[in-house]
Design an enzyme around this catalytic site. Sequence first.
Site, PDB file in Angstrom:
ATOM      1  N   ASP A  37      -1.267   0.152  -4.953  1.00  0.00           N
ATOM      2  CA  ASP A  37      -2.411   0.627  -5.241  1.00  0.00           C
ATOM      3  C   ASP A  37      -2.136   2.066  -5.643  1.00  0.00           C
ATOM      4  OD1 ASP A  37      -1.562   1.424  -2.755  1.00  0.00           O
ATOM      5  OD2 ASP A  37      -3.514   1.220  -1.735  1.00  0.00           O
TER       6      ASP A  37
ATOM      7  N   SER B 273      -7.068   4.254  -1.690  1.00  0.00           N
ATOM      8  CA  SER B 273      -6.813   3.158  -1.462  1.00  0.00           C
ATOM      9  C   SER B 273      -8.159   2.095  -1.643  1.00  0.00           C
ATOM     10  CB  SER B 273      -6.165   2.488  -0.265  1.00  0.00           C
ATOM     11  OG  SER B 273      -4.836   3.173  -0.317  1.00  0.00           O
TER      12      SER B 273
ATOM     13  N   ASP C 127       0.857  -1.249  -0.082  1.00  0.00           N
ATOM     14  CA  ASP C 127       0.059  -0.209  -0.097  1.00  0.00           C
ATOM     15  C   ASP C 127       0.864   1.401   0.045  1.00  0.00           C
ATOM     16  OD1 ASP C 127      -1.977   2.341   0.593  1.00  0.00           O
ATOM     17  OD2 ASP C 127      -3.152   0.518   1.463  1.00  0.00           O
TER      18      ASP C 127
ATOM     19  N   HIS D 266      -1.377  11.006  -0.994  1.00  0.00           N
ATOM     20  CA  HIS D 266      -0.842  10.083  -2.350  1.00  0.00           C
ATOM     21  C   HIS D 266       0.017  10.660  -3.297  1.00  0.00           C
ATOM     22  CE1 HIS D 266      -4.066   7.078  -0.574  1.00  0.00           C
ATOM     23  NE2 HIS D 266      -3.010   7.212   0.374  1.00  0.00           N
TER      24      HIS D 266
ATOM     25  N   PHE E  57      -4.654  -9.006  15.668  1.00  0.00           N
ATOM     26  CA  PHE E  57      -3.340  -8.751  16.779  1.00  0.00           C
ATOM     27  C   PHE E  57      -3.126  -7.452  17.122  1.00  0.00           C
ATOM     28  CE2 PHE E  57      -2.492 -12.145  13.607  1.00  0.00           C
ATOM     29  CZ  PHE E  57      -2.190 -13.133  14.248  1.00  0.00           C
TER      30      PHE E  57
ATOM     31  N   HIS F  76       2.378   8.709   5.039  1.00  0.00           N
ATOM     32  CA  HIS F  76       1.404   9.642   5.689  1.00  0.00           C
ATOM     33  C   HIS F  76       1.801  10.634   6.581  1.00  0.00           C
ATOM     34  CE1 HIS F  76      -2.129   9.225   2.836  1.00  0.00           C
ATOM     35  NE2 HIS F  76      -2.172   8.007   3.196  1.00  0.00           N
TER      36      HIS F  76
END
Length: 477
Positions: free
Chosen positions: A347, A83, A33, A432, A257, A310
């Site tokens: 992506d 995304s 990603d 992005h 998790f 980011h």
Amino acid sequence: HWNTQALDTLMEALVRQELNKNIAKNVVFFLGDGMGVSTVTAARILKGQLEGNTGEEYFLSWENFPHAALSKTYNTNKQVPDSAGTATAFFCGVKSYEGAIGVDASGQRKDCLASHNGHVASILKEANDAGKSTGIVSTTRVTHATPACLYAHSPDRYWENDAMLTPEAVTNNCSDIASQLIAHPEIQVVLGGGRREFLPNNISDPEYPTMMGLRKDGRNLVNEWQSAHPREAAYVWNKEGFDDIDPDTTEYVFGLFEPSHMQYESDRANDTSGEPSIAEMTEKAIQILSKNNNGFFLAVEGGRIDHAHHDSLGYKALHDTVALDTAVQVAIDMTDPRDTLIIVTADHSHTMAIAGYPVRGNDILGVVEDPTGQVPVDGLPYTTLGYLNGPGGNLTSQSFKVNGVRPNLTGVETNSKSFVNEALVPLEYETHGGEDVAIYASGPFAHLFTSVHEQHYIAHVIRYAACLGNGKQVCTD
């Protein structure tokens, strides 16, 4: 040296003219990603430097694949994509709008009623329909944008739990993403983060007792999953439970998790309850799924590469990319290229650039060392990696206001995992990038990736090679 290297590469390319036209029994889809080309290049250098070399000459595992192409990433309504729309493209085979989860562009974001007529099937669903085993691995919440497009249909990526649904969505019977996952008990392996999306708001998290679930409908989706899988199944939430899973006797695994996203790879060792690495999750998934004689489909997302970008944390973004590289190598070692199609792509990209004229072997996370090159006009050092926009721009802007110059990085540990890389435009979060991203492929019909493709083309290659869905297939061609 260079002539010999080029000749070796030429001979390998000549051998690759023998195209693999077998049916793809198995498909392993890796998604980095936010892993644009600059991220791949920087991670390649970092991996080489971690092994004691200069780094530039290194190859990541997927860079040795015989076929590569480029993917155009735009959404139907955005020049630079998100995304969700991109995952709908490469998992479902149609481009869609920003925020769209498994729905086409006939509706619009947050319009539940219109979205009912726009559902599009994913390649995971089609693999299940074909009798294959299926699995999802992600370092993000398993309800996050990318993995959600494998099993859910929603006009808004943020409808991860029922508390996030709008009144219109409730009225018109849109389901939250977490509940849609539980409605697909046929998915054999789900490993990632996101416990809070599955637990009611009166239940404490098992790892962080002061944190509660987010669901307001009172449903405990973990319990529902366990009830739907009474035998040969395991729900786990820490490393100990994960390690105890015997893939030979386990058919279904649900591993969550963290309440939200899993830890960054560089922070994983400090997790009190322990978490498996993306490579360990990939290995366990393949061990379980490969028992099916009809084959399997596995999607693996290195999702926190994006999150680190980011926040302009180059160190964490690159180390998570290196972790994905290890996972891809695991898949390569555990499968046969004669019957397994492996795809590695992204992506979208990010605004990180590799700049300056640093000497060969310069620390990729360090400041530019160029004894014979240009000296910055302000006389201050700068890093090889920088962002066009993001949190680093806030630091730069503040420094100009106070000192009249950029931040002075002299003596600063820029190769620290907490270092915020420099940026030009001050933003709370870096954005992005809109340039094309790479597709790397190995195995049956990997040669169909040849040039610059629309992103949704990826799903159609998988359908053709693995004989999925109702479209064009090698089985009926």
